[in-house]
Design a protein around this motif. Structure first.
Motif, short mmCIF file in Angstrom:
data_model
loop_
_atom_site.label_atom_id
_atom_site.label_comp_id
_atom_site.label_asym_id
_atom_site.label_seq_id
_atom_site.Cartn_x
_atom_site.Cartn_y
_atom_site.Cartn_z
N GLN A 54 31.76 62.36 49.87
CA GLN A 54 32.02 63.04 51.13
C GLN A 54 31.99 62.10 52.34
O GLN A 54 32.47 62.45 53.42
CB GLN A 54 30.98 64.16 51.34
CG GLN A 54 30.97 65.20 50.24
CD GLN A 54 32.31 65.90 50.09
OE1 GLN A 54 32.93 66.28 51.08
NE2 GLN A 54 32.77 66.06 48.86
N GLY A 55 31.44 60.89 52.19
CA GLY A 55 31.36 59.95 53.30
C GLY A 55 32.65 59.18 53.55
O GLY A 55 32.77 58.48 54.56
N PHE A 76 31.48 55.60 41.21
CA PHE A 76 30.63 55.99 42.33
C PHE A 76 30.86 57.45 42.71
O PHE A 76 30.64 57.84 43.85
CB PHE A 76 30.91 55.10 43.55
CG PHE A 76 30.33 53.72 43.43
CD1 PHE A 76 29.00 53.53 43.11
CD2 PHE A 76 31.13 52.60 43.64
CE1 PHE A 76 28.47 52.26 42.99
CE2 PHE A 76 30.60 51.33 43.53
CZ PHE A 76 29.27 51.16 43.20
N SER A 77 31.30 58.25 41.76
CA SER A 77 31.57 59.65 42.05
C SER A 77 30.31 60.35 42.56
O SER A 77 29.19 60.06 42.13
CB SER A 77 32.09 60.35 40.80
OG SER A 77 31.15 60.28 39.75
N ASN A 78 30.51 61.28 43.52
CA ASN A 78 29.42 62.07 44.09
C ASN A 78 28.30 61.20 44.66
O ASN A 78 27.12 61.52 44.53
CB ASN A 78 28.85 63.02 43.03
CG ASN A 78 29.90 63.96 42.48
OD1 ASN A 78 30.54 64.68 43.23
ND2 ASN A 78 30.09 63.95 41.18
N SER A 79 28.69 60.11 45.29
CA SER A 79 27.72 59.22 45.93
C SER A 79 27.95 59.22 47.44
O SER A 79 28.86 59.88 47.95
CB SER A 79 27.86 57.79 45.40
OG SER A 79 29.07 57.20 45.88
N THR A 80 27.12 58.47 48.16
CA THR A 80 27.25 58.37 49.62
C THR A 80 28.15 57.20 50.02
O THR A 80 27.99 56.64 51.11
CB THR A 80 25.86 58.23 50.26
OG1 THR A 80 25.22 57.05 49.74
CG2 THR A 80 24.99 59.44 49.98
N LEU A 81 29.07 56.83 49.16
CA LEU A 81 30.00 55.73 49.44
C LEU A 81 30.77 55.98 50.75
O LEU A 81 31.23 57.09 51.01
CB LEU A 81 30.99 55.59 48.29
CG LEU A 81 31.98 54.43 48.34
CD1 LEU A 81 31.26 53.11 48.12
CD2 LEU A 81 33.07 54.62 47.29
N VAL A 82 30.91 54.93 51.58
CA VAL A 82 31.67 55.03 52.83
C VAL A 82 32.83 54.04 52.79
O VAL A 82 32.91 53.18 51.91
CB VAL A 82 30.77 54.76 54.06
CG1 VAL A 82 29.71 55.84 54.19
CG2 VAL A 82 30.13 53.38 53.98
N ASP A 83 33.73 54.16 53.76
CA ASP A 83 34.97 53.39 53.75
C ASP A 83 34.76 51.88 53.69
O ASP A 83 35.43 51.18 52.93
CB ASP A 83 35.80 53.73 55.00
CG ASP A 83 36.30 55.16 54.99
OD1 ASP A 83 36.80 55.59 53.95
OD2 ASP A 83 36.18 55.84 56.01
N GLY A 135 30.69 47.17 33.51
CA GLY A 135 30.75 48.54 34.00
C GLY A 135 29.45 48.99 34.63
O GLY A 135 28.38 48.74 34.09
N ILE A 136 29.55 49.64 35.80
CA ILE A 136 28.38 50.16 36.51
C ILE A 136 28.69 51.57 37.01
O ILE A 136 29.78 51.82 37.54
CB ILE A 136 27.98 49.26 37.69
CG1 ILE A 136 27.38 47.94 37.18
CG2 ILE A 136 26.99 49.96 38.62
CD1 ILE A 136 27.01 46.97 38.28
N ARG A 137 27.75 52.45 36.82
CA ARG A 137 27.86 53.82 37.32
C ARG A 137 26.71 54.09 38.28
O ARG A 137 25.55 53.76 38.00
CB ARG A 137 27.81 54.82 36.18
CG ARG A 137 27.87 56.29 36.60
CD ARG A 137 27.62 57.20 35.41
NE ARG A 137 27.69 58.59 35.80
CZ ARG A 137 28.63 59.44 35.41
NH1 ARG A 137 29.58 59.02 34.60
NH2 ARG A 137 28.64 60.69 35.82
N ARG A 138 27.02 54.71 39.42
CA ARG A 138 25.99 55.08 40.38
C ARG A 138 26.42 56.33 41.13
O ARG A 138 27.45 56.34 41.79
CB ARG A 138 25.75 53.95 41.37
CG ARG A 138 24.85 54.35 42.55
CD ARG A 138 23.46 54.75 42.08
NE ARG A 138 22.59 55.06 43.22
CZ ARG A 138 21.35 55.48 43.08
NH1 ARG A 138 20.83 55.67 41.88
NH2 ARG A 138 20.61 55.73 44.15
N ASN A 139 25.66 57.39 41.01
CA ASN A 139 25.86 58.60 41.77
C ASN A 139 24.67 58.78 42.71
O ASN A 139 23.61 58.21 42.48
CB ASN A 139 25.98 59.81 40.83
CG ASN A 139 26.91 59.54 39.66
OD1 ASN A 139 26.50 59.70 38.52
ND2 ASN A 139 28.11 59.11 39.93
N GLY A 140 24.82 59.55 43.77
CA GLY A 140 23.71 59.76 44.68
C GLY A 140 23.71 58.78 45.84
O GLY A 140 24.76 58.26 46.24
#
Length: 275
Positions: A253-254, A224-231, A197-202
């Motif tokens: 949002q990305g 990856f909630s609330n991160s800059t993840l893109v498609d 398990g890995i968590r990363r926000n931002g």
């Protein structure tokens, strides 16, 4: 008719097994002051192996899964800061507090879960992030869960020391710390084969998805909630991480064309959170 035996008459080990299901704040500041029997039981080393309450009311997941990864507000709900945010400006005080907790557990070999934000120095004071990590790496070889939430000042060497010494790590909460990068992920995948398990926000670096999708054969939980993840990174993760069963991408949002990716991924990923 026989009187029922009072709670304080329970054997110490039975009380200790109950106390480890409470928050570390209760173990530190409340339970020992109820009565002598409880105070004695609260000194039992198993009470201090984890900084997370060992309760089991989360369907299908352990308390550690929620505290370090799944809970949207994990650092305020599942984990209770024993010091209520009252961090010291003196670097050695946090180290001494953590050393005391390790001592209560009967030594670092027994410690499984650490959330070390409460032991960091207060804002504006000399940081002790690295010193705390070196202490954990030296004394807690069986550590399974760690959260870097609230830590921004550790060196690369300190992070790598944790990775190289704590080879049994399973859950890592990077939150919004600056330690989530390709080189750290590569070392983590090599030294800690049990990461699930890995968590990363931002902010996310462009190369993170390639590093994450290679080497983590046991990865099941990703937040990856609330991160800059893109498609394109989302697509890389859902197609490469074969054992993934939980994915949280709420607040990203990305993401633009992600619904098609999620529709396909939902056939093999049991639990996907999105908005």
């Amino acid at each position: 008719m026989d009187r029922k035996r009072p709670w304080e008459a329970l054997p110490n080990l039975a009380l200790a097994n109950i106390f480890c299901r409470t928050s570390i704040k209760d173990r530190s500041h409340n339970i020992p002051f109820v009565c002598r029997s409880w105070a004695h039981a609260a000194r039992h080393p198993p009470c201090w192996a984890s900084m997370v309450a060992e309760n089991h009311y989360f369907p299908g997941n352990s308390a550690a899964d929620f505290a370090f990864l799944l809970d949207s507000h994990s650092n305020f709900a599942s984990f209770v800061d024993p010091y209520d945010g009252r961090r010291s400006p003196h670097p050695h005080r946090g180290l001494a507090s953590l050393q005391g907790l390790i001592g209560r557990a009967g030594g670092g070999a027994a410690v499984t879960s650490i959330y070390f934000f409460p032991f960091l120095t207060s804002a504006g004071a000399t940081p002790n992030d690295g010193a705390i990590l070196f202490l954990i790496a030296e004394q807690c070889p069986n550590l399974k869960h760690i959260s870097f939430h609230g830590s921004y000042n550790a060196s690369q060497a300190a992070i790598l020391e944790i990775i190289h010494c704590c080879k049994k790590l399973e859950l890592v909460d990077f939150s919004d710390s600056p330690y989530f990068n390709a080189s750290i992920l590569e070392e983590l995948s090599i030294s800690c084969p049990n990461i699930r398990g890995i968590r990363r926000n931002g902010n996310l670096e462009p190369s993170f998805s390639r590093a994450l999708s290679t080497g983590f054969n046991c990865l099941k939980l990703v937040n990856f909630s609330n991160s800059t993840l893109v498609d394109k990174d989302l697509l890389k993760i859902v197609t490469s991480c074969k054992k993934l069963c939980y994915l949280d991408v709420t607040g990203c949002q990305g993401l633009i064309y992600y619904m098609h990716i999620i529709k396909v991924a939902s056939a093999k990923i049991a639990n996907i959170l999105y908005d």
